[in-house]
Design a protein around this motif. Structure first.
Motif, PDB file in Angstrom:
ATOM      1  N   ARG A  92     -10.126  -0.624  -5.092  1.00 19.76           N
ATOM      2  CA  ARG A  92      -9.704   0.358  -4.103  1.00 19.76           C
ATOM      3  C   ARG A  92     -10.801   0.682  -3.093  1.00 19.76           C
ATOM      4  N   ILE A  93     -12.049   0.527  -3.512  1.00 18.34           N
ATOM      5  CA  ILE A  93     -13.135   0.713  -2.539  1.00 18.34           C
ATOM      6  C   ILE A  93     -13.056  -0.404  -1.484  1.00 18.34           C
ATOM      7  N   ARG A  94     -12.812  -1.624  -1.961  1.00 15.82           N
ATOM      8  CA  ARG A  94     -12.708  -2.754  -1.015  1.00 15.82           C
ATOM      9  C   ARG A  94     -11.509  -2.565  -0.063  1.00 15.82           C
ATOM     10  N   MET A  95     -10.401  -2.093  -0.622  1.00 14.90           N
ATOM     11  CA  MET A  95      -9.210  -1.859   0.211  1.00 14.90           C
ATOM     12  C   MET A  95      -9.520  -0.829   1.293  1.00 14.90           C
ATOM     13  N   TYR A  96     -10.205   0.218   0.873  1.00 13.53           N
ATOM     14  CA  TYR A  96     -10.580   1.282   1.810  1.00 13.53           C
ATOM     15  C   TYR A  96     -11.475   0.711   2.915  1.00 13.53           C
ATOM     16  N   ASN A  97     -12.479  -0.086   2.522  1.00 12.54           N
ATOM     17  CA  ASN A  97     -13.370  -0.692   3.524  1.00 12.54           C
ATOM     18  C   ASN A  97     -12.575  -1.538   4.511  1.00 12.54           C
ATOM     19  N   HIS A  98     -11.636  -2.290   3.972  1.00 11.22           N
ATOM     20  CA  HIS A  98     -10.844  -3.172   4.837  1.00 11.22           C
ATOM     21  C   HIS A  98     -10.015  -2.343   5.821  1.00 11.22           C
ATOM     22  N   VAL A  99      -9.344  -1.338   5.307  1.00 10.06           N
ATOM     23  CA  VAL A  99      -8.502  -0.495   6.176  1.00 10.06           C
ATOM     24  C   VAL A  99      -9.360   0.164   7.252  1.00 10.06           C
ATOM     25  N   LEU A 100     -10.498   0.700   6.833  1.00  9.78           N
ATOM     26  CA  LEU A 100     -11.367   1.377   7.801  1.00  9.78           C
ATOM     27  C   LEU A 100     -11.818   0.401   8.891  1.00  9.78           C
ATOM     28  N   SER A 101     -12.168  -0.815   8.490  1.00  8.16           N
ATOM     29  CA  SER A 101     -12.619  -1.784   9.492  1.00  8.16           C
ATOM     30  C   SER A 101     -11.508  -2.046  10.507  1.00  8.16           C
ATOM     31  N   GLN A 102     -10.275  -2.137  10.052  1.00  9.64           N
ATOM     32  CA  GLN A 102      -9.171  -2.444  10.978  1.00  9.64           C
ATOM     33  C   GLN A 102      -8.858  -1.248  11.875  1.00  9.64           C
ATOM     34  N   ARG A 224       2.331  -6.112   0.401  1.00  8.15           N
ATOM     35  CA  ARG A 224       2.968  -7.401   0.181  1.00  8.15           C
ATOM     36  C   ARG A 224       3.632  -7.861   1.474  1.00  8.15           C
ATOM     37  N   GLY A 225       3.575  -9.172   1.726  1.00 14.11           N
ATOM     38  CA  GLY A 225       4.112  -9.731   2.957  1.00 14.11           C
ATOM     39  C   GLY A 225       5.601  -9.499   3.105  1.00 14.11           C
ATOM     40  N   TYR A 244      -0.617  -3.756  17.962  1.00 13.78           N
ATOM     41  CA  TYR A 244      -1.457  -4.695  17.201  1.00 13.78           C
ATOM     42  C   TYR A 244      -1.032  -4.733  15.742  1.00 13.78           C
ATOM     43  N   ALA A 245      -1.304  -5.842  15.104  1.00 13.82           N
ATOM     44  CA  ALA A 245      -1.038  -5.930  13.659  1.00 13.82           C
ATOM     45  C   ALA A 245      -2.217  -6.613  12.988  1.00 13.82           C
ATOM     46  N   SER A 246      -2.586  -6.084  11.832  1.00 14.94           N
ATOM     47  CA  SER A 246      -3.627  -6.714  11.026  1.00 14.94           C
ATOM     48  C   SER A 246      -2.977  -7.033   9.682  1.00 14.94           C
ATOM     49  N   LEU A 247      -2.866  -8.316   9.400  1.00 15.82           N
ATOM     50  CA  LEU A 247      -2.076  -8.727   8.232  1.00 15.82           C
ATOM     51  C   LEU A 247      -2.942  -9.471   7.225  1.00 15.82           C
ATOM     52  N   ASP A 248      -2.876  -9.003   5.995  1.00 16.38           N
ATOM     53  CA  ASP A 248      -3.637  -9.662   4.924  1.00 16.38           C
ATOM     54  C   ASP A 248      -2.690 -10.414   3.988  1.00 16.38           C
ATOM     55  N   VAL A 249      -1.404 -10.072   4.081  1.00 14.26           N
ATOM     56  CA  VAL A 249      -0.396 -10.660   3.179  1.00 14.26           C
ATOM     57  C   VAL A 249       0.797 -11.130   4.012  1.00 14.26           C
ATOM     58  N   PHE A 250       1.487 -12.131   3.518  1.00 12.96           N
ATOM     59  CA  PHE A 250       2.514 -12.805   4.328  1.00 12.96           C
ATOM     60  C   PHE A 250       3.719 -13.156   3.479  1.00 12.96           C
ATOM     61  N   ASN A 251       4.842 -13.452   4.169  1.00  6.73           N
ATOM     62  CA  ASN A 251       6.061 -13.848   3.442  1.00  6.73           C
ATOM     63  C   ASN A 251       5.753 -15.040   2.552  1.00  6.73           C
ATOM     64  N   VAL A 273      -7.371 -11.162   1.262  1.00 12.93           N
ATOM     65  CA  VAL A 273      -8.728 -10.897   0.757  1.00 12.93           C
ATOM     66  C   VAL A 273      -9.145  -9.433   0.951  1.00 12.93           C
ATOM     67  N   ALA A 274      -8.172  -8.569   1.325  1.00 16.78           N
ATOM     68  CA  ALA A 274      -8.529  -7.166   1.579  1.00 16.78           C
ATOM     69  C   ALA A 274      -9.250  -6.598   0.357  1.00 16.78           C
ATOM     70  N   ALA A 275      -8.818  -6.999  -0.818  1.00 12.71           N
ATOM     71  CA  ALA A 275      -9.562  -6.615  -2.029  1.00 12.71           C
ATOM     72  C   ALA A 275      -9.458  -7.766  -2.997  1.00 12.71           C
TER      73      ALA A 275
END
Ligand code: OXD
Length: 309
Positions: A92-102, A224-225, A244-251, A273-275
């Motif tokens: 969850r720390i990694r997820m938070y970092n990813h979200v913040l970066s975006q 999930r995508g 804009y869209a930032s996508l880490d997961v896809f169909n 790779v968000a987490a």
């Protein structure tokens, strides 16, 4: 107890090595062992094939070695098997970092400057909002979503949440339910989806949903995508150049080489790779749950099979 390990991670050998070290007092089988699958008590898996699962007729619990459990819920006849998913604080720390970066890339218009740099265009004097001027809407308020929301809020952003029906009391941010989805989308400058893959979330972010978002806004999908209707998103961006869209997961993953997303300048792609699954800490979590199970012969499922998460 007999454990069976199966994963389709690219670094599964490494994961298995760490798993074996931690579970040194238990026997762990893999697909390469010619084992009678009816003797397996616990399966630790990522994308286990149904043909293998079907033979584990005496399975007592199934552990996901990642956060998501959709790969388990797709298995046929899952009965009432307890399902354990990794709840890893580092994830969850990694997820938070990813979200913040975006959020920051959107807020500071870094994608626009990046594009300008390619064209050698000195594009200065553009207003960038302060944290307090932005509202971040989070959909999916479980173990990860709640953590992301609380920590984003600490940075001075306005945070709101969305939950389909159950409205949690005493949260430090406002939560909107289905009947007030439009209010939620209209208020948010950034919407972060951490939705799982269930029947109800499939294509939830479709043309209708996108139409209700601000013209200039950002959608971040780290859940999930399947929650995003990809064709609708492409069309929406075409008609809304400031979206804009930032996508880490896809169909479908990996994303097909011909997919329209790759070349769309308003879309940021990261390859799920968000987490990443942190081997040491996720295996420690699995180990703790397994040892409790071994001792008490009882294990509480992390998943409501009917809800799908
Ligand atoms: C997931 C994971 O569930 O990577 O997506 O753990």
């Amino acid at each position: 107890m007999n454990i069976f390990f199966y994963a389709t991670y690219s670094n599964q050998e490494e994961f298995f090595h760490t798993l074996k070290k931690k579970f040194k007092h238990d026997k762990i089988f893999t697909i390469n062992d010619n084992v009678d699958l009816s003797k397996i008590d616990v399966a630790m898996v990522w994308n286990l094939p149904s043909s293998v699962f079907k033979k584990m007729v005496n399975l007592k619990a199934i552990f996901s070695i990642g956060a998501g459990v959709d790969h388990i819920l797709k298995l046929p006849n899952i009965r009432n098997l307890p399902i354990i998913r990794v709840k890893d604080p580092t994830m969850r720390i990694r997820m938070y970092n990813h979200v913040l970066s975006q959020i920051l890339i959107f807020q500071l218009k870094l994608k626009i400057y990046d594009e300008a740099q390619r064209k050698k265009n000195w594009m200065n004097e553009r207003y960038t909002p302060l944290n307090s001027e932005l509202t971040i809407g989070i959909m999916g308020l479980g173990y990860i979503g709640n953590f992301v929301a609380l920590n984003i809020k600490k940075l001075g952003y306005n945070v709101i949440g969305f939950k389909r029906n159950v409205v949690k009391k005493n949260t430090s941010f406002e939560i909107y339910k289905s009947s007030s989805l439009s209010k939620f989308t209209k208020k948010s400058d950034v919407i972060v989806s951490i939705l799982p893959d269930t029947k109800k979330t499939k294509n939830f972010i479709n043309a209708n949903f996108l139409k209700k978002m601000k013209e200039s806004s950002l959608l971040v999908n780290i859940g999930r995508g399947s929650a995003v209707n990809e064709l609708d998103l492409i069309k929406h961006i075409k008609n809304n150049p400031n979206f804009y869209a930032s996508l880490d997961v896809f169909n479908k993953e990996p994303l097909n080489k011909n997919h329209k997303f790759w070349s769309n300048k308003n879309i940021t792609i990261t390859p799920h790779v968000a987490a990443i699954t942190d081997h040491d800490s996720s295996i420690s979590y699995l180990f703790k749950r397994f040892m409790d199970f071994k001792k008490n012969r009882k294990i509480k499922s992390d998943v409501d099979i009917k809800l799908g998460y």
